[in-house]
Design an enzyme around this catalytic site. Structure first.
Site, PDB file in Angstrom:
ATOM      1  CB  ILE A  17      -0.990  -0.017   1.188  1.00 10.31           C
ATOM      2  CG1 ILE A  17      -2.170   0.930   0.920  1.00 10.31           C
ATOM      3  CG2 ILE A  17      -0.296   0.314   2.505  1.00 10.31           C
ATOM      4  CD1 ILE A  17      -3.340   0.731   1.855  1.00 10.31           C
ATOM      5  CG  ASN A  30      -0.875   1.684  18.157  1.00 13.19           C
ATOM      6  OD1 ASN A  30      -0.879   2.771  18.728  1.00 13.19           O
ATOM      7  ND2 ASN A  30       0.192   1.214  17.533  1.00 13.19           N
ATOM      8  N   GLY A  38       3.858  -4.422  11.061  1.00  9.93           N
ATOM      9  CA  GLY A  38       2.914  -4.576   9.950  1.00  9.93           C
ATOM     10  C   GLY A  38       2.867  -3.366   9.029  1.00  9.93           C
ATOM     11  CB  VAL A  39       0.075  -2.012   6.976  1.00  5.56           C
ATOM     12  CG1 VAL A  39      -1.010  -1.618   7.954  1.00  5.56           C
ATOM     13  CG2 VAL A  39       0.002  -1.178   5.723  1.00  5.56           C
ATOM     14  CG  ASP A  40       1.338   1.794  12.561  1.00  2.00           C
ATOM     15  OD1 ASP A  40       1.640   2.876  12.030  1.00  2.00           O
ATOM     16  OD2 ASP A  40       0.936   1.702  13.729  1.00  2.00           O
ATOM     17  CB  SER A 123      -8.689  -5.921  12.429  1.00  2.00           C
ATOM     18  OG  SER A 123      -8.886  -4.787  13.233  1.00  2.00           O
ATOM     19  N   GLY A 125      -4.022  -8.659  10.546  1.00  2.00           N
ATOM     20  CA  GLY A 125      -2.669  -9.103  10.859  1.00  2.00           C
ATOM     21  C   GLY A 125      -2.541  -9.344  12.346  1.00  2.00           C
ATOM     22  CE1 TYR A 127      -3.695  -4.346  17.592  1.00  2.00           C
ATOM     23  CE2 TYR A 127      -5.401  -2.989  16.603  1.00  2.00           C
ATOM     24  CZ  TYR A 127      -4.304  -3.121  17.448  1.00  2.00           C
ATOM     25  OH  TYR A 127      -3.825  -2.019  18.128  1.00  2.00           O
TER      26      TYR A 127
HETATM   27  N1  AR6 Z   1       0.822  -2.996   2.344  1.00  2.00           N
HETATM   28  C1  AR6 Z   1      -0.416  -3.533   2.445  1.00  2.00           C
HETATM   29  N2  AR6 Z   1      -0.778  -4.377   3.432  1.00  2.00           N
HETATM   30  C2  AR6 Z   1       0.165  -4.705   4.345  1.00  2.00           C
HETATM   31  C3  AR6 Z   1       1.482  -4.188   4.313  1.00  2.00           C
HETATM   32  C4  AR6 Z   1       1.797  -3.291   3.250  1.00  2.00           C
HETATM   33  N3  AR6 Z   1       3.005  -2.753   3.131  1.00  2.00           N
HETATM   34  N4  AR6 Z   1       2.165  -4.711   5.367  1.00  2.00           N
HETATM   35  C5  AR6 Z   1       1.333  -5.535   6.021  1.00  2.00           C
HETATM   36  N5  AR6 Z   1       0.120  -5.547   5.403  1.00  2.00           N
HETATM   37  P1  AR6 Z   1      -1.370  -5.353  10.519  1.00  2.00           P
HETATM   38  P2  AR6 Z   1      -3.702  -4.934  12.287  1.00  2.00           P
HETATM   39  C6  AR6 Z   1      -1.109  -6.295   5.738  1.00  2.00           C
HETATM   40  O1  AR6 Z   1      -0.790  -6.329  11.473  1.00  2.00           O
HETATM   41  O2  AR6 Z   1      -4.007  -6.390  12.271  1.00  2.00           O
HETATM   42  C7  AR6 Z   1       0.525  -2.561  14.243  1.00  2.00           C
HETATM   43  O3  AR6 Z   1       1.589  -2.830  15.085  1.00  2.00           O
HETATM   44  C8  AR6 Z   1      -0.988  -7.503   6.631  1.00  2.00           C
HETATM   45  O4  AR6 Z   1      -0.500  -8.623   5.898  1.00  2.00           O
HETATM   46  O5  AR6 Z   1      -0.478  -4.354   9.890  1.00  2.00           O
HETATM   47  O6  AR6 Z   1      -4.827  -3.954  12.119  1.00  2.00           O
HETATM   48  C9  AR6 Z   1      -0.314  -1.355  14.670  1.00  2.00           C
HETATM   49  O7  AR6 Z   1       0.490  -0.367  15.298  1.00  2.00           O
HETATM   50  C10 AR6 Z   1      -2.437  -7.696   7.070  1.00  2.00           C
HETATM   51  O8  AR6 Z   1      -3.179  -8.368   6.051  1.00  2.00           O
HETATM   52  O9  AR6 Z   1      -2.578  -4.494  11.220  1.00  2.00           O
HETATM   53  C11 AR6 Z   1      -1.288  -1.967  15.628  1.00  2.00           C
HETATM   54  O10 AR6 Z   1      -0.739  -2.098  16.924  1.00  2.00           O
HETATM   55  C12 AR6 Z   1      -2.956  -6.235   7.141  1.00  2.00           C
HETATM   56  O11 AR6 Z   1      -1.985  -5.434   6.456  1.00  2.00           O
HETATM   57  C13 AR6 Z   1      -1.541  -3.335  15.046  1.00  2.00           C
HETATM   58  O12 AR6 Z   1      -0.379  -3.666  14.298  1.00  2.00           O
HETATM   59  C14 AR6 Z   1      -3.122  -5.693   8.546  1.00  2.00           C
HETATM   60  O13 AR6 Z   1      -2.104  -6.210   9.390  1.00  2.00           O
HETATM   61  C15 AR6 Z   1      -2.711  -3.342  14.083  1.00  2.00           C
HETATM   62  O14 AR6 Z   1      -2.974  -4.652  13.681  1.00  2.00           O
END
Ligand code: AR6
Length: 176
Positions: A17, A30, A38-40, A123, A125, A127
C-alpha cells in the site's frame, strides 16, 4: 476485480500500500498512534518522520475512529489512520468497530474532498480478525458508503499476501 456502485469504483489489488498513488492511503494503527509493526511500520518508514510528528500532536484515536495526517514522502498526499478492533472471539462488538473503522475513514476522505483512497486489510494481521469475516465487513461497509455518497471515485483494497487477496475476492463476488 472491480465493480461500480453509483459514482464509486471499488477494486481489489495485490501489493504494498505504501506505493499507492491514491489521494489517501489508510493505516491500520493502534489507539496511541504510536507506530508498530505490519502496515503501520511500513507506512511510517516510507513516509518519513512528518507523519509521526502529526500523530504525536493528535495524540490518539479510539478504536473504530479515524484521523488524518500528511503523507510525508509517500506518493499519497494523506494518510488516514484508523484503529481496527483486536479480535477477541467476536462477541465484544468487533464487527461494528471494524465496519466503523472503514466508514469513518471514508467519511473523512469525503469531508476532505479527496477522490481516491486505498485500504489495507484492517485488523487482519496482528489484531487477529478472521479474514473471511473481516473481508465481508470491509467490502460491505464500502459498498454501503458508495451507495449513499457520491464524492469518492475510487476505493481500492490493497492486499499484501495472496491468501488475503483470494479471500477478499471470494467475499467481493458474493456481494456484487
Ligand atoms: N501494504 C499492504 N498491506 C500490508 C502491508 C503493506 N506494506 N504490510 C502488512 N500488510 P497489521 P492490524 C497487511 O498487522 O491487524 C501494528 O503494530 C498484513 O498482511 O499491519 O490492524 C499497529 O500499530 C495484514 O493483512 O494491522 C497496531 O498495533 C494487514 O496489512 C496493530 O499492528 C493488517 O495487518 C494493528 O494490527
Amino acid at each position: 476485480m472491480k465493480a461500480q456502485f453509483n459514482a464509486t469504483s471499488i477494486e481489489l489489488a495485490a501489493g504494498d500500500i505504501t506505493l499507492e498513488t491514491t489521494d489517501a492511503i489508510v493505516n491500520a494503527a493502534n489507539e496511541h498512534l504510536a507506530g508498530g509493526a505490519g502496515v503501520d511500520e511500513a507506512i511510517h518508514r516510507a513516509g518519513g518522520p512528518a507523519i509521526m510528528a502529526e500523530c504525536r500532536k493528535i495524540g490518539g484515536c479510539p478504536t473504530g475512529q479515524a484521523v488524518i495526517t500528511t503523507g510525508g514522502w509517500l506518493a499519497a498526499r494523506y494518510v488516514i489512520h484508523t484503529v481496527g478492533p483486536i479480535y477477541q472471539g467476536g462477541a465484544k462488538g468487533e464487527a461494528g468497530l471494524l465496519s466503523s473503522a472503514y466508514t469513518n475513514s471514508l467519511t473523512l476522505t469525503a469531508t476532505k474532498g479527496l477522490q481516491s483512497i486505498a485500504f489495507p486489510a484492517i485488523s487482519c494481521g496482528i489484531y487477529g480478525y478472521p479474514v473471511h469475516e473481516a473481508a465481508h465487513l470491509a467490502l460491505a461497509a464500502c459498498i454501503e458508503f458508495a451507495r449513499k455518497n457520491n464524492g469518492i471515485k475510487l476505493i481500492r483494497h490493497v492486499l499484501f499476501d495472496q491468501r488475503t487477496f483470494n479471500i477478499f475476492e471470494q467475499e467481493f463476488k458474493k456481494l456484487v
